[in-house]
Motif scaffolding. Structure first.
Motif, PDB file in Angstrom:
ATOM      1  N   MET A   1       3.592  10.097   8.365  1.00  0.00           N
ATOM      2  CA  MET A   1       3.000   9.288   7.297  1.00  0.00           C
ATOM      3  C   MET A   1       4.036   8.357   6.664  1.00  0.00           C
ATOM      4  O   MET A   1       3.793   7.150   6.555  1.00  0.00           O
ATOM      5  CB  MET A   1       2.355  10.168   6.231  1.00  0.00           C
TER       6      MET A   1
ATOM      7  N   ALA B   1       5.362  -0.259   8.379  1.00  0.00           N
ATOM      8  CA  ALA B   1       4.526  -1.372   7.910  1.00  0.00           C
ATOM      9  C   ALA B   1       5.363  -2.368   7.106  1.00  0.00           C
ATOM     10  O   ALA B   1       5.211  -3.585   7.256  1.00  0.00           O
ATOM     11  CB  ALA B   1       3.379  -0.854   7.061  1.00  0.00           C
ATOM     12  N   THR B   2       6.247  -1.853   6.275  1.00  0.00           N
ATOM     13  CA  THR B   2       7.044  -2.761   5.439  1.00  0.00           C
ATOM     14  C   THR B   2       8.105  -3.482   6.262  1.00  0.00           C
ATOM     15  O   THR B   2       8.496  -4.592   5.918  1.00  0.00           O
ATOM     16  CB  THR B   2       7.704  -2.016   4.257  1.00  0.00           C
TER      17      THR B   2
ATOM     18  N   CYS C   1       2.673  -1.581  -0.121  1.00  0.00           N
ATOM     19  CA  CYS C   1       2.358  -1.950   1.257  1.00  0.00           C
ATOM     20  C   CYS C   1       2.441  -0.731   2.163  1.00  0.00           C
ATOM     21  O   CYS C   1       1.560  -0.500   2.997  1.00  0.00           O
ATOM     22  CB  CYS C   1       3.318  -3.035   1.734  1.00  0.00           C
ATOM     23  N   GLY C   2       3.488   0.055   1.978  1.00  0.00           N
ATOM     24  CA  GLY C   2       3.673   1.245   2.813  1.00  0.00           C
ATOM     25  C   GLY C   2       2.545   2.244   2.637  1.00  0.00           C
ATOM     26  O   GLY C   2       1.977   2.749   3.615  1.00  0.00           O
ATOM     27  N   ILE C   3       2.192   2.520   1.403  1.00  0.00           N
ATOM     28  CA  ILE C   3       1.128   3.485   1.133  1.00  0.00           C
ATOM     29  C   ILE C   3      -0.207   2.935   1.622  1.00  0.00           C
ATOM     30  O   ILE C   3      -1.008   3.652   2.225  1.00  0.00           O
ATOM     31  CB  ILE C   3       1.073   3.812  -0.369  1.00  0.00           C
TER      32      ILE C   3
ATOM     33  N   TRP D   1      12.548  -7.255   0.466  1.00  0.00           N
ATOM     34  CA  TRP D   1      12.183  -5.958   1.030  1.00  0.00           C
ATOM     35  C   TRP D   1      13.288  -5.483   1.955  1.00  0.00           C
ATOM     36  O   TRP D   1      13.895  -6.254   2.685  1.00  0.00           O
ATOM     37  CB  TRP D   1      10.869  -6.063   1.823  1.00  0.00           C
TER      38      TRP D   1
ATOM     39  N   MET E   1       6.569  -3.437  -2.012  1.00  0.00           N
ATOM     40  CA  MET E   1       7.003  -2.802  -0.758  1.00  0.00           C
ATOM     41  C   MET E   1       6.407  -1.409  -0.602  1.00  0.00           C
ATOM     42  O   MET E   1       5.802  -1.092   0.424  1.00  0.00           O
ATOM     43  CB  MET E   1       8.522  -2.740  -0.671  1.00  0.00           C
ATOM     44  N   VAL E   2       6.532  -0.593  -1.633  1.00  0.00           N
ATOM     45  CA  VAL E   2       5.982   0.765  -1.497  1.00  0.00           C
ATOM     46  C   VAL E   2       4.451   0.729  -1.495  1.00  0.00           C
ATOM     47  O   VAL E   2       3.811   1.527  -0.804  1.00  0.00           O
ATOM     48  CB  VAL E   2       6.514   1.728  -2.585  1.00  0.00           C
TER      49      VAL E   2
ATOM     50  N   ALA F   1      -0.732   1.011   4.089  1.00  0.00           N
ATOM     51  CA  ALA F   1      -0.790   1.167   5.553  1.00  0.00           C
ATOM     52  C   ALA F   1      -1.223   2.580   5.922  1.00  0.00           C
ATOM     53  O   ALA F   1      -2.034   2.779   6.835  1.00  0.00           O
ATOM     54  CB  ALA F   1       0.570   0.858   6.169  1.00  0.00           C
ATOM     55  N   THR F   2      -0.716   3.553   5.203  1.00  0.00           N
ATOM     56  CA  THR F   2      -1.062   4.940   5.544  1.00  0.00           C
ATOM     57  C   THR F   2      -2.493   5.278   5.128  1.00  0.00           C
ATOM     58  O   THR F   2      -3.128   6.121   5.746  1.00  0.00           O
ATOM     59  CB  THR F   2      -0.082   5.943   4.910  1.00  0.00           C
TER      60      THR F   2
ATOM     61  N   HIS G   1       1.602  10.864  -0.837  1.00  0.00           N
ATOM     62  CA  HIS G   1       2.566   9.822  -0.470  1.00  0.00           C
ATOM     63  C   HIS G   1       3.089   9.129  -1.731  1.00  0.00           C
ATOM     64  O   HIS G   1       4.297   8.945  -1.904  1.00  0.00           O
ATOM     65  CB  HIS G   1       1.900   8.815   0.468  1.00  0.00           C
TER      66      HIS G   1
ATOM     67  N   HIS H   1      13.917   1.496   1.252  1.00  0.00           N
ATOM     68  CA  HIS H   1      12.629   2.195   1.238  1.00  0.00           C
ATOM     69  C   HIS H   1      12.819   3.636   1.731  1.00  0.00           C
ATOM     70  O   HIS H   1      12.320   4.592   1.126  1.00  0.00           O
ATOM     71  CB  HIS H   1      11.628   1.445   2.130  1.00  0.00           C
TER      72      HIS H   1
ATOM     73  N   CYS I   1       5.114   5.701   9.101  1.00  0.00           N
ATOM     74  CA  CYS I   1       4.101   4.645   9.192  1.00  0.00           C
ATOM     75  C   CYS I   1       4.245   3.677   8.036  1.00  0.00           C
ATOM     76  O   CYS I   1       4.204   2.452   8.213  1.00  0.00           O
ATOM     77  CB  CYS I   1       2.705   5.271   9.197  1.00  0.00           C
ATOM     78  N   GLY I   2       4.429   4.206   6.843  1.00  0.00           N
ATOM     79  CA  GLY I   2       4.568   3.357   5.665  1.00  0.00           C
ATOM     80  C   GLY I   2       5.779   2.446   5.748  1.00  0.00           C
ATOM     81  O   GLY I   2       5.677   1.239   5.485  1.00  0.00           O
TER      82      GLY I   2
END
Lengths: 198, 198
Positions: B167, B174-175, A170-172, B183, A167-168, A174-175, A188, B188, B170-171
């Motif tokens: 930022m 995305a999740t 994926c988030g990073i 998730w 999950m994290v 995306a950024t 991040h 998060h 955005c992350g």
DNA sequence: ACCTGAACACCGTTCAAGT
DNA sequence: ACCTGAACACCGTTCAAGT
């Protein structure tokens, strides 16, 4: 390790491919990687075929559709992720949390360096990830062990669970892909690592 | 507030639109919102036109292309984000960090409830965000003030900067959109808030 | 067994004709 | 001023013919 090369249409068709077909397949993936990494957002299948030196039909012979081609990039990336996680589990000198953090950082460095795979990760829906199902399964097993150790060491927040790792990431990821001025995936990640610490 | 309705082709053409055109424009946006939120990933412009009860040409009269239509959804969402940030700046009873956290949570709740905008956020490139440039500018001003106060109160990590707000949003966004089993964007966010705390 | 590329289908976008 | 929708262009995908 595990450089599986099954045809993507069927889950377990393990016939070894003729030498020329094997070479073509490799070239197609390479061409896709190069083109997807380029500045233009939408690459055409004809372009991929042309750069690989084959006809479009050959691309479709190896990959059922465009998403399958992107799925292969994702699959290979997860193979590499798993390699990084195994490495972290092997190098136990530093401490469980440090090992976990190192694995996360190694994964994201590889993502940051590979625009093509990032494109596949982002623009593709679940269809794309379906192609990497077994690799993702192994990823979860390894992640589980990594956080189990960190929990035992009392270095990781109690409520942090294995599924939080992808999950994290994926988030990073995306950024990294959006990348506005002032954004920095390294910070991040550091921020999230602070939040993970027990 | 600020329900700007400029034609997207030119930045500042503020002629008031004929009554029927205004209504059509509204209907097109509404149709897009409903369709983009649906299960099928790719919605056609013809479908949007049909659901809005207009011809395709009318859609293109109001929005220069598909990305401009998605851009309008993004623009409206940033308007709402800004509203949330202003609210957080007004309600100063709880403390600077709590106000910041509340703003982030409010923004992400609205994103979690709106699959259409999430689609626009994700699938669109920079072109989409360009349509919300001025709203994003204001967003940064408000975010700046919010974190300035939290820094003054000594409740926010020193190295946390204004651009980190979009930022991390955005992350998390995305999740929310990918949403694999296990998730949970709420956790998060909580994780990141832990990391932000001084 | 595998490859080719012309042909087809789908969908974003335009524009001549309407009100 | 604004609307319409048939026509066009682009690109993913197929398949009959080749080796």
């Amino acid at each position: 390790m595990s450089t599986k090369t099954s045809t993507d249409t069927e889950l377990e068709s393990e016939r070894p491919l003729r030498a020329d077909a094997r070479r073509n397949r490799e070239r197609i993936i390479e061409a896709a990687r190069e083109l997807f990494a380029g500045e233009r957002p939408n690459v055409q299948m004809d372009e991929v075929a042309h750069r690989a030196g084959v006809g479009v039909g050959t691309v479709y012979r190896h990959f059922s559709d465009k998403e399958a081609l992107m799925g292969e990039l994702v699959r290979q990336r997860f193979d590499l992720f798993n390699e990084n996680l195994r490495q972290a589990l092997a190098d136990e000198h530093p401490g469980a949390f440090t090992a976990l953090a190192a694995a996360l950082r190694a994964n994201l460095v590889s993502v940051a360096e590979d625009a093509a795979t990032r494109f596949a990760f982002m623009s593709g829906g679940e269809r794309v990830f379906a192609h990497a199902a077994s690799e993702m399964e192994e990823f979860m097993l390894l992640a589980n062990e990594l956080i189990r150790r960190a929990h035992l060491a009392g270095e990781l927040r109690d409520d942090f669970q294995a599924s939080d790792i992808p999950m994290v990431m994926c988030g990073i990821c995306a950024t990294i892909d959006v990348s506005k001025p002032g954004w920095d995936w390294q910070r991040h990640l550091t921020l999230i690592l602070h939040g993970m610490r027990a």
